[in-house]
Write a protein that holds these residues in place. Structure first.
Motif, PDB file in Angstrom:
ATOM      1  N   SER A 135      44.469   0.909  80.858  1.00 30.96           N
ATOM      2  CA  SER A 135      45.692   1.692  80.999  1.00 30.96           C
ATOM      3  C   SER A 135      45.386   3.150  80.694  1.00 30.96           C
ATOM      4  O   SER A 135      44.521   3.447  79.871  1.00 30.96           O
ATOM      5  CB  SER A 135      46.774   1.206  80.025  1.00 30.96           C
ATOM      6  OG  SER A 135      47.096  -0.135  80.270  1.00 30.96           O
ATOM      7  N   GLU A 136      46.114   4.015  81.339  1.00 35.29           N
ATOM      8  CA  GLU A 136      45.938   5.435  81.068  1.00 35.29           C
ATOM      9  C   GLU A 136      46.783   5.832  79.862  1.00 35.29           C
ATOM     10  O   GLU A 136      48.001   5.662  79.869  1.00 35.29           O
ATOM     11  CB  GLU A 136      46.347   6.269  82.289  1.00 35.29           C
ATOM     12  CG  GLU A 136      46.008   7.722  82.139  1.00 35.29           C
ATOM     13  CD  GLU A 136      46.249   8.502  83.412  1.00 35.29           C
ATOM     14  OE1 GLU A 136      46.627   9.667  83.287  1.00 35.29           O
ATOM     15  OE2 GLU A 136      46.078   7.944  84.507  1.00 35.29           O
ATOM     16  N   ARG A 137      46.140   6.290  78.836  1.00 42.12           N
ATOM     17  CA  ARG A 137      46.777   6.736  77.591  1.00 42.12           C
ATOM     18  C   ARG A 137      47.763   5.712  77.029  1.00 42.12           C
ATOM     19  O   ARG A 137      48.965   5.978  76.906  1.00 42.12           O
ATOM     20  CB  ARG A 137      47.443   8.070  77.794  1.00 42.12           C
ATOM     21  CG  ARG A 137      46.418   9.088  78.165  1.00 42.12           C
ATOM     22  CD  ARG A 137      46.980  10.447  78.304  1.00 42.12           C
ATOM     23  NE  ARG A 137      45.910  11.169  78.948  1.00 42.12           N
ATOM     24  CZ  ARG A 137      45.398  12.310  78.581  1.00 42.12           C
ATOM     25  NH1 ARG A 137      45.851  12.899  77.688  1.00 42.12           N
ATOM     26  NH2 ARG A 137      44.421  12.893  79.160  1.00 42.12           N
ATOM     27  N   PRO A 138      47.265   4.534  76.683  1.00 43.19           N
ATOM     28  CA  PRO A 138      48.150   3.478  76.177  1.00 43.19           C
ATOM     29  C   PRO A 138      48.637   3.759  74.751  1.00 43.19           C
ATOM     30  O   PRO A 138      47.852   3.781  73.812  1.00 43.19           O
ATOM     31  CB  PRO A 138      47.272   2.234  76.226  1.00 43.19           C
ATOM     32  CG  PRO A 138      45.875   2.756  76.088  1.00 43.19           C
ATOM     33  CD  PRO A 138      45.872   4.103  76.750  1.00 43.19           C
ATOM     34  N   ASN A 139      49.919   3.986  74.620  1.00 41.90           N
ATOM     35  CA  ASN A 139      50.533   4.129  73.304  1.00 41.90           C
ATOM     36  C   ASN A 139      51.479   2.951  73.099  1.00 41.90           C
ATOM     37  O   ASN A 139      51.647   2.110  73.988  1.00 41.90           O
ATOM     38  CB  ASN A 139      51.240   5.475  73.157  1.00 41.90           C
ATOM     39  CG  ASN A 139      52.306   5.687  74.207  1.00 41.90           C
ATOM     40  OD1 ASN A 139      52.809   4.744  74.807  1.00 41.90           O
ATOM     41  ND2 ASN A 139      52.662   6.932  74.442  1.00 41.90           N
ATOM     42  N   HIS A 167      54.304   2.473  75.735  1.00 43.19           N
ATOM     43  CA  HIS A 167      53.749   2.063  77.037  1.00 43.19           C
ATOM     44  C   HIS A 167      53.273   0.610  76.993  1.00 43.19           C
ATOM     45  O   HIS A 167      53.524  -0.167  77.925  1.00 43.19           O
ATOM     46  CB  HIS A 167      52.609   2.999  77.430  1.00 43.19           C
ATOM     47  CG  HIS A 167      51.998   2.695  78.758  1.00 43.19           C
ATOM     48  ND1 HIS A 167      52.683   2.815  79.940  1.00 43.19           N
ATOM     49  CD2 HIS A 167      50.763   2.245  79.093  1.00 43.19           C
ATOM     50  CE1 HIS A 167      51.906   2.466  80.948  1.00 43.19           C
ATOM     51  NE2 HIS A 167      50.731   2.111  80.458  1.00 43.19           N
ATOM     52  N   GLU A 225      56.149  -1.755  77.089  1.00 42.47           N
ATOM     53  CA  GLU A 225      56.663  -1.869  78.457  1.00 42.47           C
ATOM     54  C   GLU A 225      55.803  -2.817  79.289  1.00 42.47           C
ATOM     55  O   GLU A 225      56.308  -3.651  80.032  1.00 42.47           O
ATOM     56  CB  GLU A 225      56.691  -0.478  79.101  1.00 42.47           C
ATOM     57  CG  GLU A 225      57.258  -0.448  80.489  1.00 42.47           C
ATOM     58  CD  GLU A 225      57.247   0.965  81.055  1.00 42.47           C
ATOM     59  OE1 GLU A 225      56.851   1.112  82.223  1.00 42.47           O
ATOM     60  OE2 GLU A 225      57.610   1.905  80.324  1.00 42.47           O
ATOM     61  N   LEU A 226      54.478  -2.708  79.147  1.00 41.22           N
ATOM     62  CA  LEU A 226      53.564  -3.557  79.918  1.00 41.22           C
ATOM     63  C   LEU A 226      53.610  -5.018  79.499  1.00 41.22           C
ATOM     64  O   LEU A 226      53.491  -5.910  80.333  1.00 41.22           O
ATOM     65  CB  LEU A 226      52.127  -3.040  79.779  1.00 41.22           C
ATOM     66  CG  LEU A 226      51.806  -1.698  80.426  1.00 41.22           C
ATOM     67  CD1 LEU A 226      50.403  -1.252  80.035  1.00 41.22           C
ATOM     68  CD2 LEU A 226      51.945  -1.782  81.935  1.00 41.22           C
ATOM     69  N   TYR A 265      47.496   8.214  71.893  1.00 50.10           N
ATOM     70  CA  TYR A 265      47.216   6.952  72.565  1.00 50.10           C
ATOM     71  C   TYR A 265      46.020   6.262  71.906  1.00 50.10           C
ATOM     72  O   TYR A 265      45.271   6.867  71.154  1.00 50.10           O
ATOM     73  CB  TYR A 265      46.953   7.170  74.053  1.00 50.10           C
ATOM     74  CG  TYR A 265      45.771   8.076  74.336  1.00 50.10           C
ATOM     75  CD1 TYR A 265      44.523   7.537  74.579  1.00 50.10           C
ATOM     76  CD2 TYR A 265      45.912   9.455  74.359  1.00 50.10           C
ATOM     77  CE1 TYR A 265      43.432   8.350  74.836  1.00 50.10           C
ATOM     78  CE2 TYR A 265      44.840  10.284  74.616  1.00 50.10           C
ATOM     79  CZ  TYR A 265      43.601   9.724  74.849  1.00 50.10           C
ATOM     80  OH  TYR A 265      42.519  10.531  75.087  1.00 50.10           O
TER      81      TYR A 265
END
Length: 92
Positions: free
Chosen positions: A20-24, A27, A30-31, A66
């Motif tokens: 994932s791009e910049r997983p915080n 985010h 949500e995923l 992230y």
């Protein structure tokens, strides 16, 4: 092959962080659809598996940033890449 759901959750989160791009936390919530507390517990457990996880701070707020995996430790990244759908199924 049956995979323990708690272990599968940890492996799947590693895969998500890596892909994932910049997983915080928001985010990743949500995923995954997981509650914040569950996600935080799984993140906290990853170093116990030997995974080196880093929070990259961005911005002035403490939680602005992230996660990134610095080292997979004893985990086989290629196996996780190939079996992430099975991990997701094991989680339920």
């Amino acid at each position: 092959m049956e995979i323990n759901s708690v272990f599968a959750r940890r492996l799947y989160l590693c895969w998500l962080i890596n892909n994932s791009e910049r997983p915080n936390v928001p985010h990743l919530m949500e995923l995954t659809g997981w509650p914040r507390r569950t996600l935080q517990d799984v993140l906290k457990a990853l170093p116990g598996l030997g995974v080196k996880l880093q929070f990259v701070q961005q911005g002035s707020r403490n939680n602005a940033g992230y996660y990134q995996l610095e080292n997979w430790g004893p985990l086989n990244k290629d196996w996780i890449d190939q079996h992430h759908q099975k991990l997701l199924t094991a989680i339920g």
